[in-house]
Design an enzyme around this catalytic site. Structure first.
Site, PDB file in Angstrom:
ATOM      1  CE1 TYR A   1      -4.334   1.196   1.190  1.00  0.00           C
ATOM      2  CE2 TYR A   1      -2.618   3.245   1.910  1.00  0.00           C
ATOM      3  CZ  TYR A   1      -4.075   3.311   1.850  1.00  0.00           C
ATOM      4  OH  TYR A   1      -5.211   4.201   1.688  1.00  0.00           O
TER       5      TYR A   1
ATOM      6  NE  ARG B   1      -3.925  -7.129  16.276  1.00  0.00           N
ATOM      7  CZ  ARG B   1      -2.411  -7.545  15.879  1.00  0.00           C
ATOM      8  NH1 ARG B   1      -1.974  -8.307  15.336  1.00  0.00           N
ATOM      9  NH2 ARG B   1      -0.652  -7.284  17.003  1.00  0.00           N
TER      10      ARG B   1
END
Ligand code: CAA
Length: 248
Positions: A155, A197
């Site tokens: 990314y 998360r």
């Protein structure tokens, strides 16, 4: 001042940051085309709900990472009598993993959707902008294209590439009434960030000086400004909005 009616196309404009951008451009008086992933079974219901909420969007399915799919998009948009004056290359995905765990498919998927899309989507809409002598191309990068992020080699590389693309194209079209800019959002309250998360996300938020995630509408207001006539002198820029998480 009357805002001229222009048409904007926002890739991935049906949710998250893209939707906030589509709404801000609509609020600014522009016609707005939203693209979504092909075969989305809920898009018609989504479009009707938006219409009821006061947002009239034209919707087109396209895989921005697939060259042929984007050429087909441009053909369909033109056949429907629409011209694109403002292009927002927003569609993007994450496939987070440390490089040691990252597989080839996750590398390819992110590079294809987040970087190949710059070529695929921009190219077919550029010539008509050049013919009309006016255009705005706004490429959505990320804080992580500038600072890097643990777990995001794919990314970060793609998003850094986005601004390289912006800088080169900005020079090519600067004399033709077209501006090309990058917007680099920080962490926003969107599904994409919520997928991180919980413990990792809390740690990231703790590192943001303003002490919160950004709102998509905050970035969208910036995009609407860059799309306006008032921003004609702004090109090749990479505008950061990240709550102070990365200053440069
Ligand atoms: N720097 C240094 N070390 C780190 C670290 C960091 N930032 N984060 C974790 N580590 C260490 C851990 O302490 C751990 O060390 P030990 O093995 O010694 O205990 C080790 O690295 C492994 O860490 P994880 O448990 O996190 O590794 P994992 O494989 O379980 O998870 C991951 C990897 C899924 C990529 C996870 O790190 C993660 O989710 N990272 C966040 C990625 C992120 O920010 N994504 C943004 C998505 S939103 C978006 O992209 C929009 C935008 O533009 C901002």
């Amino acid at each position: 001042m009357t805002v001229p009616q222009r048409t904007a196309l926002v890739t991935g404009g049906n949710r998250g940051l893209g939707l906030a951008i589509a709404k801000a451009l609509h609020d600014a008086g522009h016609g707005v085309i939203v693209t979504h992933t092909p075969g989305n079974p809920t898009i018609e219901a989504w479009r009707q709900a938006q219409t009821q909420a006061g947002y009239t969007f034209a919707t087109y399915g396209v895989d921005v990472g697939d060259h042929e799919s984007t050429q087909e998009l441009a053909r369909r948009v033109a056949a429907d009598g629409r011209q694109v004056d403002i292009l927002v290359n927003n569609a993007g995905i994450t496939r987070d993993a440390t490089l040691r765990k990252l597989d080839k498919a996750s590398w390819d998927a992110v590079l294809r959707t987040n970087l190949d899309s710059m070529f695929n989507v921009t190219k077919p809409f550029l010539d008509p902008m050049l013919e009309r002598g006016w255009g705005r191309i706004i490429n959505i990068s990320s804080i992580n294209g500038s600072k890097g992020q643990f777990g995001q080699t794919n990314y970060s590389a793609a998003k850094a590439g986005v601004h390289g693309f912006t800088k080169a194209l900005a020079q090519e079209v600067a004399r033709k009434g077209i501006t090309v800019n990058t917007v680099s959002p920080g962490y926003l309250a969107t599904e994409m960030v919520m997928a991180v998360r919980e413990d990792v996300r809390q740690q990231i938020i703790a590192g943001i000086p303003v002490g919160r995630l950004g709102e998509p509408a905050e970035i969208a207001a910036l995009v609407a400004f860059i799309a306006s006539d008032a921003a004609a002198f702004m090109t090749g820029s990479n505008v950061a909005m990240n709550g102070g998480q990365h200053m440069y």
